[in-house]
Write a protein that holds these residues in place. Structure first.
Motif, short mmCIF file in Angstrom:
data_model
loop_
_atom_site.label_atom_id
_atom_site.label_comp_id
_atom_site.label_asym_id
_atom_site.label_seq_id
_atom_site.Cartn_x
_atom_site.Cartn_y
_atom_site.Cartn_z
N ASP A 28 -0.55 -0.04 1.58
CA ASP A 28 0.41 0.21 0.76
C ASP A 28 0.15 0.90 -0.33
O ASP A 28 0.84 1.51 -1.11
N VAL A 29 -1.24 0.54 -0.76
CA VAL A 29 -1.91 1.25 -2.17
C VAL A 29 -2.68 2.42 -1.72
O VAL A 29 -3.43 3.02 -2.56
N ILE A 30 -2.78 2.68 -0.48
CA ILE A 30 -3.59 3.56 0.09
C ILE A 30 -2.56 4.75 0.95
O ILE A 30 -2.17 4.36 1.88
N ALA A 57 -11.76 6.68 -2.61
CA ALA A 57 -10.59 7.13 -1.96
C ALA A 57 -9.44 7.05 -3.04
O ALA A 57 -9.50 6.59 -4.25
N GLN A 58 -8.45 7.78 -2.65
CA GLN A 58 -7.15 8.05 -3.52
C GLN A 58 -6.40 6.69 -3.09
O GLN A 58 -6.08 6.56 -1.99
N HIS A 59 -6.05 6.21 -4.31
CA HIS A 59 -5.01 4.98 -4.33
C HIS A 59 -3.76 5.42 -4.85
O HIS A 59 -3.68 6.47 -5.72
N SER A 60 -2.65 4.55 -4.82
CA SER A 60 -1.38 5.00 -4.98
C SER A 60 -0.75 3.75 -5.96
O SER A 60 -0.68 2.88 -5.62
N PHE A 71 -4.71 8.37 -7.81
CA PHE A 71 -5.85 8.39 -8.68
C PHE A 71 -6.94 8.02 -7.77
O PHE A 71 -6.85 7.19 -6.85
N PRO A 72 -8.16 8.54 -8.05
CA PRO A 72 -9.47 8.30 -7.45
C PRO A 72 -9.82 6.95 -7.71
O PRO A 72 -9.92 6.56 -8.86
N TYR A 95 -1.82 -0.71 -11.35
CA TYR A 95 -1.10 -0.11 -10.13
C TYR A 95 0.48 -0.34 -10.40
O TYR A 95 1.24 0.22 -9.73
N GLY A 96 0.74 -1.22 -11.39
CA GLY A 96 2.36 -1.04 -11.79
C GLY A 96 3.27 -2.07 -11.11
O GLY A 96 4.42 -2.40 -11.27
#
Length: 204
Positions: free
Chosen positions: A114-116, A139-142, A149-150, A100-101
């Motif tokens: 925050d990651v969704i 689900a899409q995460h950020s 990304f899925p 996730y960085g």
């Protein structure tokens, strides 16, 4: 212990004793002073209790926690535990940091939403309400850089440091989604080619 005895104060201690056969045992010792009318200590009363089983159970629990902590930290896929009410991250593993960085410290300042993306808020509410093991929720995460990304997750309610929490494994399924899309695109192309061939045949 000696200092407490010299000052005439009660003493409680957990000490290692050895039996006649040489076996090591843990003993809880309580020493209570008895005083004379002048306030001087006349004698001590000692009460001892064998706490070996309790100490062994505590050590086994610590060993188990260390083993699971190592498995959690070294797992090759992102894992975390978040507060089931607030969504705040309570702990994350190294794979989550890499994927996730965010640094571990940055993760600890975040909440699950925050990651969704905002469109996935309902997903967070649904996951938080599930009481049994839930698998394959996608689900899409950020990531920190904003890229999406899925992710397919497996989650389960747990107790973490006395609070209701949720353990989650987050598996990046980008490659799987790309492969499925490529298959769908290929099938669509084949269908178009078949339709075109049928149209040409019908025209002639």
């Amino acid at each position: 212990i000696i200092a407490a005895i010299r000052s005439g104060k009660p003493v409680r201690a957990e000490l290692i004793h050895y039996t006649k056969s040489g076996e090591q045992i843990w003993v809880e010792t309580n020493l209570v002073p008895l005083f004379d009318s002048a306030g001087g200590v006349t004698e001590w009363v000692s009460v001892e209790r064998n706490i070996t089983q309790r100490k062994l159970a505590e050590q086994a629990l610590r060993d188990s926690e260390h083993r699971y902590a190592a498995l959690f930290e070294d797992a090759p896929v992102p894992m975390w535990v978040f507060d089931n009410v607030t969504g705040r991250f309570l702990t994350v593993n190294a794979a989550a940091v890499q994927s996730y960085g965010y640094s571990t410290e940055e993760f600890m300042a975040l909440k699950l939403p925050d990651v969704i993306p905002d469109s996935e808020d309902e997903y967070f509410r649904q996951v938080s309400r599930v009481t049994e093991l839930e698998k394959n929720v996608v689900a899409q995460h950020s990531r920190k850089d904003g890229s999406l990304f899925p992710v397919s997750v497996v989650s389960k309610p747990v107790q973490y440091q006395g609070s209701a929490a949720r353990f989650m494994v987050a598996l990046d399924v980008s490659a799987q989604v790309r492969a499925e899309k490529e298959v769908q695109d290929y099938l669509f192309t084949l269908q178009r080619a078949a339709d075109a061939t049928q149209a040409i045949t019908w025209h002639h």
